[in-house]
Design a protein around this motif. Structure first.
Motif, PDB file in Angstrom:
ATOM      1  N   TRP A  58      22.388 -20.669  23.853  1.00 26.09           N
ATOM      2  CA  TRP A  58      22.780 -19.267  24.046  1.00 26.09           C
ATOM      3  C   TRP A  58      24.223 -19.014  23.573  1.00 26.09           C
ATOM      4  O   TRP A  58      24.648 -17.882  23.407  1.00 26.09           O
ATOM      5  CB  TRP A  58      22.626 -18.956  25.543  1.00 26.09           C
ATOM      6  CG  TRP A  58      23.054 -17.608  26.025  1.00 26.09           C
ATOM      7  CD1 TRP A  58      24.085 -17.344  26.870  1.00 26.09           C
ATOM      8  CD2 TRP A  58      22.458 -16.330  25.738  1.00 26.09           C
ATOM      9  NE1 TRP A  58      24.173 -15.998  27.126  1.00 26.09           N
ATOM     10  CE2 TRP A  58      23.182 -15.354  26.441  1.00 26.09           C
ATOM     11  CE3 TRP A  58      21.377 -15.926  24.950  1.00 26.09           C
ATOM     12  CZ2 TRP A  58      22.872 -13.989  26.394  1.00 26.09           C
ATOM     13  CZ3 TRP A  58      21.067 -14.566  24.894  1.00 26.09           C
ATOM     14  CH2 TRP A  58      21.803 -13.626  25.605  1.00 26.09           C
ATOM     15  N   LYS A  59      24.954 -20.095  23.346  1.00 20.36           N
ATOM     16  CA  LYS A  59      26.392 -20.002  23.088  1.00 20.36           C
ATOM     17  C   LYS A  59      26.778 -19.023  21.965  1.00 20.36           C
ATOM     18  O   LYS A  59      27.668 -18.186  22.160  1.00 20.36           O
ATOM     19  CB  LYS A  59      26.935 -21.403  22.759  1.00 20.36           C
ATOM     20  CG  LYS A  59      28.398 -21.561  23.073  1.00 20.36           C
ATOM     21  CD  LYS A  59      28.786 -22.991  22.782  1.00 20.36           C
ATOM     22  CE  LYS A  59      30.031 -23.381  23.500  1.00 20.36           C
ATOM     23  NZ  LYS A  59      30.330 -24.808  23.269  1.00 20.36           N
ATOM     24  N   SER A 119      26.592 -15.666  23.349  1.00 17.35           N
ATOM     25  CA  SER A 119      27.548 -15.418  24.445  1.00 17.35           C
ATOM     26  C   SER A 119      28.964 -15.201  23.908  1.00 17.35           C
ATOM     27  O   SER A 119      29.779 -14.544  24.545  1.00 17.35           O
ATOM     28  CB  SER A 119      27.528 -16.570  25.446  1.00 17.35           C
ATOM     29  OG  SER A 119      28.232 -17.677  24.918  1.00 17.35           O
ATOM     30  N   TYR A 154      30.415 -11.694  23.603  1.00 18.34           N
ATOM     31  CA  TYR A 154      30.371 -11.025  24.907  1.00 18.34           C
ATOM     32  C   TYR A 154      31.055  -9.653  24.907  1.00 18.34           C
ATOM     33  O   TYR A 154      32.160  -9.486  24.417  1.00 18.34           O
ATOM     34  CB  TYR A 154      31.032 -11.903  25.974  1.00 18.34           C
ATOM     35  CG  TYR A 154      31.148 -11.213  27.307  1.00 18.34           C
ATOM     36  CD1 TYR A 154      30.080 -11.221  28.195  1.00 18.34           C
ATOM     37  CD2 TYR A 154      32.303 -10.506  27.659  1.00 18.34           C
ATOM     38  CE1 TYR A 154      30.160 -10.555  29.408  1.00 18.34           C
ATOM     39  CE2 TYR A 154      32.388  -9.842  28.878  1.00 18.34           C
ATOM     40  CZ  TYR A 154      31.308  -9.871  29.741  1.00 18.34           C
ATOM     41  OH  TYR A 154      31.384  -9.204  30.938  1.00 18.34           O
TER      42      TYR A 154
END
Ligand SMILES: [Zn+2]
Ligand SMILES: [Zn+2]
Length: 346
Positions: free
Chosen positions: A286-287, A290, A293
């Motif tokens: 998911w990095k 993310s 953000y």
């Protein structure tokens, strides 16, 4: 959450995995962001660039050395992208790299053909009437004329047969040979929705996104029903949902890949307890997402002039409720789809 009471099972999931969900949605620390981008810049071998963070303005790309004229500064892979649904009428592009495919004749013939079917995509072509797409073929011809000519009265509609022969390549348009396009490769899953400029793009899309999003009948995907519902909802509301589905699909597939790799290595590592938990693999997958953000829409949308500063909390709550109203069927469909995919991949 009251708003998702229409499907209590998913609210149950929200409760059951609340710790994991908040870990996934937590903003990365400035240090994590810096490490991630430093690694990315190094991997892409763009030596003259650096990503720096600024408390006020966010992230920025900075040049740290001089570049020669014409020098390639940065070439990077797109993380997630999608063609607007409305734009699909206007042009046929590779579903992975988005370059034009087919031929000039196919592009122009297809566009005229779809417009004649009443699938006019461009907003400036639309009249105020919402039911304009139900108009007769003649009316559509007229609309076509109004769009492409300043003097609609003089426009003579093209016969259907002519359009079809342009689209099918029986008619060659002048100078089209000077603009060769790669021929269209269709999706191997048989959905008839995705086309590519090459086998390389077809394979890459399948590997990163499309294998979980393909609606091809022959695949026998258990999530096909949920997927079709989801597409219908995205078409009817906002095609940002396609992008969201691609981001989620990318994450699931990255996760599955690293889990498979870990399983392979696990055979060697089992004895030294070098086992990485499933959840940290998911966080790692998911990095890339993310790192982009942003606060949720209702938390960061600017206060309108007519809303008093003291009413900010209730204003944000109203916007949040509105978002849930519009989005919940899409979110539920995504959740349903993710749930099926996750269970299917065990
Ligand atoms: Zn391509
Ligand atoms: Zn497909």
């Amino acid at each position: 959450m009251e708003s998702c009471s229409s499907s209590s099972i998913f609210c149950q999931l929200d409760k059951e995995f609340s710790k994991e969900i908040s870990a996934l949605l937590k903003p990365p620390s400035p240090q994590q962001v810096q490490e991630y981008f430093d690694k990315l810049v190094k991997m892409r071998q763009c030596n003259g660039l650096k990503i720096k963070q600024d408390g006020n303005y966010g992230k920025g790309v900075y040049a740290v050395s001089d570049f020669d004229e014409g020098e390639l500064v940065l070439k990077d892979q797109m993380l997630v992208g999608a063609q607007h649904s409305s734009n699909k009428v206007d042009c046929l592009v590779c579903s992975y790299c988005f370059r034009f495919i087919g031929s000039i004749e196919l592009q122009i013939g297809r566009k005229l053909y779809l417009q004649n079917l009443g699938l006019s995509a461009r907003m400036e072509c639309a009249t105020e009437s919402s039911d304009e797409e139900d108009d007769s073929l003649t009316a559509d011809h007229d609309k076509l004329g109004q769009c492409s000519s300043s003097n609609p009265k003089k426009k003579i509609p093209l016969p259907k047969e002519t359009i079809e022969s342009v689209m099918n390549g029986y008619v060659e348009l002048p100078y089209s040979k000077q603009f060769p396009l790669p021929s269209a490769v269709s999706c191997s899953g048989g959905c008839g929705e995705a086309y590519y400029c090459s086998e390389i793009c077809a394979e890459a899309d399948w590997e990163f996104f499309h294998s979980l999003l393909c609606t091809g009948k022959s695949l026998g995907t258990p999530s096909r029903e949920a997927l079709l519902k989801f597409i219908q909802h995205a078409d009817g509301t906002n095609d940002i949902f396609y992008l969201a589905a691609k981001a989620i699909s990318l994450t699931i597939l990255r996760y599955k890949k690293s889990k498979a790799a870990q399983f392979q290595e696990g055979k060697h590592n089992e004895t030294n307890g070098n086992d990485i938990s499933d959840f940290s693999l998911l966080l790692e997958a998911w990095k890339p997402i993310s790192m982009g953000y942003k606060r949720r829409w209702w938390d960061c949308v600017a206060l309108p002039d007519d809303v008093d500063y003291h009413d900010e909390a209730s204003f944000r709550e109203q916007i949040r409720e509105l978002a849930f109203e519009v989005m919940s069927p899409g979110i539920l469909n995504i959740k349903n789809f993710v749930w099926i995919c996750a269970n299917h991949s065990e």
